[in-house]
Motif scaffolding. Structure first.
Motif, mmCIF file in Angstrom:
data_model
loop_
_atom_site.group_PDB
_atom_site.id
_atom_site.type_symbol
_atom_site.label_atom_id
_atom_site.label_comp_id
_atom_site.label_asym_id
_atom_site.label_seq_id
_atom_site.Cartn_x
_atom_site.Cartn_y
_atom_site.Cartn_z
ATOM 1 N N LEU A 32 0.842 -1.188 0.000
ATOM 2 C CA LEU A 32 0.000 0.000 0.000
ATOM 3 C C LEU A 32 0.879 1.240 0.000
ATOM 4 N N ARG A 33 0.733 2.083 -1.028
ATOM 5 C CA ARG A 33 1.566 3.284 -1.158
ATOM 6 C C ARG A 33 0.764 4.581 -1.096
ATOM 7 N N ALA A 34 -0.552 4.506 -1.278
ATOM 8 C CA ALA A 34 -1.396 5.698 -1.226
ATOM 9 C C ALA A 34 -2.785 5.286 -0.767
ATOM 10 N N ILE A 35 -3.438 6.184 -0.044
ATOM 11 C CA ILE A 35 -4.770 5.874 0.462
ATOM 12 C C ILE A 35 -5.619 7.135 0.439
ATOM 13 N N GLY A 36 -6.895 6.946 0.134
ATOM 14 C CA GLY A 36 -7.836 8.055 0.122
ATOM 15 C C GLY A 36 -9.086 7.675 0.886
ATOM 16 N N GLU A 37 -9.696 8.676 1.512
ATOM 17 C CA GLU A 37 -10.917 8.452 2.282
ATOM 18 C C GLU A 37 -11.992 9.415 1.822
ATOM 19 N N LEU A 38 -13.218 8.942 1.836
ATOM 20 C CA LEU A 38 -14.398 9.750 1.555
ATOM 21 C C LEU A 38 -15.303 9.611 2.768
ATOM 22 N N ARG A 39 -15.592 10.717 3.425
ATOM 23 C CA ARG A 39 -16.388 10.702 4.655
ATOM 24 C C ARG A 39 -17.494 11.745 4.577
ATOM 25 N N PRO A 40 -18.641 11.463 5.228
ATOM 26 C CA PRO A 40 -19.678 12.501 5.322
ATOM 27 C C PRO A 40 -19.064 13.748 5.943
ATOM 28 N N PHE A 41 -19.483 14.922 5.473
ATOM 29 C CA PHE A 41 -18.877 16.165 5.932
ATOM 30 C C PHE A 41 -19.369 16.546 7.313
ATOM 31 N N GLY A 42 -18.460 16.601 8.253
ATOM 32 C CA GLY A 42 -18.767 17.022 9.613
ATOM 33 C C GLY A 42 -19.451 15.939 10.411
ATOM 34 N N PRO A 43 -19.066 15.775 11.661
ATOM 35 C CA PRO A 43 -19.691 14.754 12.501
ATOM 36 C C PRO A 43 -21.145 15.107 12.797
ATOM 37 N N GLY A 44 -22.025 14.161 12.554
ATOM 38 C CA GLY A 44 -23.441 14.346 12.867
ATOM 39 C C GLY A 44 -24.154 15.366 12.010
ATOM 40 N N GLN A 45 -23.581 15.722 10.873
ATOM 41 C CA GLN A 45 -24.220 16.714 10.009
ATOM 42 C C GLN A 45 -25.434 16.096 9.330
ATOM 43 N N PRO A 46 -26.572 16.793 9.349
ATOM 44 C CA PRO A 46 -27.767 16.245 8.717
ATOM 45 C C PRO A 46 -27.711 16.305 7.188
ATOM 46 N N ASP A 47 -26.824 17.143 6.639
ATOM 47 C CA ASP A 47 -26.747 17.292 5.191
ATOM 48 C C ASP A 47 -25.897 16.173 4.602
ATOM 49 N N ALA A 48 -26.543 15.135 4.119
ATOM 50 C CA ALA A 48 -25.815 13.967 3.603
ATOM 51 C C ALA A 48 -25.352 14.173 2.169
ATOM 52 N N ARG A 49 -25.551 15.354 1.624
ATOM 53 C CA ARG A 49 -25.165 15.591 0.237
ATOM 54 C C ARG A 49 -23.805 16.285 0.123
ATOM 55 N N ARG A 50 -23.093 16.359 1.246
ATOM 56 C CA ARG A 50 -21.735 16.913 1.262
ATOM 57 C C ARG A 50 -20.805 15.887 1.884
ATOM 58 N N ALA A 51 -19.602 15.815 1.369
ATOM 59 C CA ALA A 51 -18.617 14.873 1.898
ATOM 60 C C ALA A 51 -17.245 15.522 1.868
ATOM 61 N N GLU A 52 -16.326 14.919 2.618
ATOM 62 C CA GLU A 52 -14.949 15.392 2.645
ATOM 63 C C GLU A 52 -14.040 14.277 2.154
ATOM 64 N N ALA A 53 -13.061 14.643 1.358
ATOM 65 C CA ALA A 53 -12.078 13.678 0.863
ATOM 66 C C ALA A 53 -10.723 14.008 1.472
#
Length: 166
Positions: A32-53
């Motif tokens: 493994l040489r590189a890793i990426g994550e996609l997470r819902p934006f902000g903890p407990g945020q109700p807006d599920a249409r935003r994410a953080e990479a």
């Protein structure tokens, strides 16, 4: 950036595996040489249409296109899950990451000592869904084919009609 100890890395990995989101890795010669994550934006945020990479590429493997591949893959996965805005942050001196994010159409701004940007994503299409599915299937097959074979496990038996052809 400071080095992370084994215990801290193990604790983060354990948390990351159960957190909502998606993790994508790039393996070079089985490591493994590189890793990426996609997470819902902000903890407990109700807006599920935003994410953080977030992504990281091991030193020595940077500037080889791995970050671009990871970010493109994460952006497409976000798009196919109905995310309309993908947010990214990096340190202001990380010129490579800033170029990468800008290359996907993000406008970067400096906030609280970090460069922050957002990429507006289009709606998913049948082609984007198909492409993500095919890439996942190919990655899975490649992972299975490259698994180390243990001598203690028997090889799968071929059905008789295939055994005769071999």
């Amino acid at each position: 950036m400071a080095a992370v100890g084994d215990r801290a890395a193990a604790a983060y990995a354990a948390q990351a595996m159960v957190a909502p989101g998606l993790i994508v890795g790039v393996f070079v010669d089985g490591t493994l040489r590189a890793i990426g994550e996609l997470r819902p934006f902000g903890p407990g945020q109700p807006d599920a249409r935003r994410a953080e990479a977030a992504l990281t590429v091991e030193r020595g493997y940077r500037r080889a296109g791995l970050g671009w591949k990871l970010l493109r893959r994460l952006a497409e996965a976000a798009r196919n899950r109905g995310i309309v805005e993908l947010r990214l942050r990096c340190l202001p001196h990380n010129v490579a990451m800033r170029r990468l994010v800008a290359g996907l159409g993000a406008e970067l701004r400096l906030t609280e000592g970090e460069s922050e940007g957002a990429i507006r994503l289009a709606q998913p299409t049948p082609l984007s869904l198909w492409r993500e599915g095919i890439e996942a299937a190919l990655d899975f097959n490649l992972a299975v084919v490259t698994l180390p074979r243990s001598r203690s496990l028997p090889l799968p038996c071929l059905p008789p009609f295939l055994a005769r052809a071999a």
